[in-house]
Design a protein around this motif. Structure first.
Motif, PDB file in Angstrom:
ATOM      1  N   GLU A 162       0.797  -1.224   0.000  1.00  0.00           N
ATOM      2  CA  GLU A 162       0.000   0.000   0.000  1.00  0.00           C
ATOM      3  C   GLU A 162       0.830   1.275   0.000  1.00  0.00           C
ATOM      4  N   ALA A 281       1.417   7.027  -0.913  1.00  0.00           N
ATOM      5  CA  ALA A 281       0.549   5.914  -1.281  1.00  0.00           C
ATOM      6  C   ALA A 281       1.006   5.268  -2.581  1.00  0.00           C
ATOM      7  N   ASN A 282       0.872   3.961  -2.631  1.00  0.00           N
ATOM      8  CA  ASN A 282       1.180   3.208  -3.844  1.00  0.00           C
ATOM      9  C   ASN A 282      -0.028   3.311  -4.777  1.00  0.00           C
ATOM     10  N   SER A 283       0.060   4.226  -5.722  1.00  0.00           N
ATOM     11  CA  SER A 283      -1.073   4.518  -6.595  1.00  0.00           C
ATOM     12  C   SER A 283      -0.618   4.552  -8.046  1.00  0.00           C
ATOM     13  N   GLU A 284      -1.542   4.202  -8.952  1.00  0.00           N
ATOM     14  CA  GLU A 284      -1.223   4.245 -10.375  1.00  0.00           C
ATOM     15  C   GLU A 284      -1.064   5.685 -10.871  1.00  0.00           C
ATOM     16  N   THR A 286      -0.009   9.656  -9.882  1.00  0.00           N
ATOM     17  CA  THR A 286       0.630  10.585  -8.956  1.00  0.00           C
ATOM     18  C   THR A 286       0.439  12.000  -9.480  1.00  0.00           C
TER      19      THR A 286
END
Length: 302
Positions: A162, A281-284, A286
């Motif tokens: 995450e 956060a680990n997000s597609e 940014t």
């Protein structure tokens, strides 16, 4: 009726038609033909079961139902436009906003040294900085309250799917004691000498707790517990308790410790590694503003 069944584009057509009260002028602004506009308005009227416009010579005018819908659609469209503008403003790489949560030592010592340089590069980008404990910062990043977190040690394996984590620096940890303590005249002490003392400790939400416990586990085993009489989650509270003579404590050397009523001692056989990290956060996706700040901080490390 369920508003989701109404075509959003048709509502926009209606709003423009209400603005001009003339189908031809509205169609020209929308770059559609008269027939397409007329059919769209008719579709809304069929769904609502009321007439929205009535003829007024060569023009049209709103009925009482049309006036109700016009006011509501205009307010909704305005709210949507405001939301889109706010997103654009916050995410813009040059003049957006980045929300930052930080442990005390980072916001008091580390960030101020860098922000003047960052401001020169991105003068219009706004930074909102709040202080919190490591666990609070993790929670804030995960729920989207904050974009970037600067925190202490934590069990990264529990969050690796995450969160992204970047090492920033490690902090030197010392022992602080009241000026009238029996060790106050010393320069250093061993763990054996202090292990039974009364401690001002750190609660489990603080990264310092995790770092201290790991160090103690190495020298005394996982079952050993300090005699902790008070637990805090931030540096100034710990220092204040020691200044009041309520116990001794482990503290970051980056904390403000220049007080006449405390003494700083080195630890001869207890090496506490207190790493400080930047997390996000680990997000597609940014946002550009977040990427600008994150890349700037990483560039300072390397």
């Amino acid at each position: 009726m369920d508003w989701k069944s109404i075509n959003f584009q048709h509502l926009n057509y209606f709003l423009i038609a209400a603005k001009y009260q003339n189908y031809s002028q509205a169609a020209d602004e929308l770059f559609i033909n008269y027939s397409t506009l007329s059919k769209a308005i008719a579709a809304i009227e069929n769904q609502l079961g009321v007439k929205l416009f009535e003829k007024d010579g060569r023009n049209i005018k709103l009925t009482k139902y049309g006036k109700i819908l016009n006011a509501s659609v205009y307010a909704a469209m305005t709210s949507i436009e405001d939301g889109l503008d706010e997103i654009a403003r916050f995410s813009h790489p040059d003049h957006g906003q980045v929300n930052i949560s930080s442990i005390y030592t980072v916001s008091a010592k580390y960030l101020p040294r860098l922000l003047s340089r960052f401001r020169n590069l991105f003068p219009e980008l706004s930074l909102d900085i709040t202080q919190a404990s490591t666990q609070q910062i993790i929670d804030y990043v995960l729920d989207g309250t904050t974009d970037i977190g600067f925190c202490g040690e934590f069990d990264y394996s529990s969050y690796s799917s995450e969160l992204n984590r970047e090492f920033i620096y490690n902090d030197e940890i010392v022992l602080i004691v009241p000026a009238n303590h029996r060790f106050a005249a010393r320069k250093s002490v061993s763990f054996a000498e202090i292990k039974n003392e009364q401690f001002i400790g750190w609660n489990a939400s603080a990264g310092m707790y995790y770092a201290i416990q790991q160090a103690i586990n190495r020298v005394a085993g996982p079952n050993f517990k300090l005699n902790t009489i008070y637990s805090m989650n931030e540096d100034t509270g710990v220092v204040g308790m020691v200044r009041a003579g309520l116990g001794i404590a482990f503290s970051s050397k980056n904390t403000e410790l220049n007080y006449d009523d405390i003494r700083i001692l080195e630890l001869t056989d207890l090496y506490i590694i207190y790493n400080v990290y930047m997390i996000w956060a680990n997000s597609e996706f940014t946002p550009s503003s977040l990427k600008s700040f994150k890349d700037f901080i990483i560039a300072q490390i390397n």
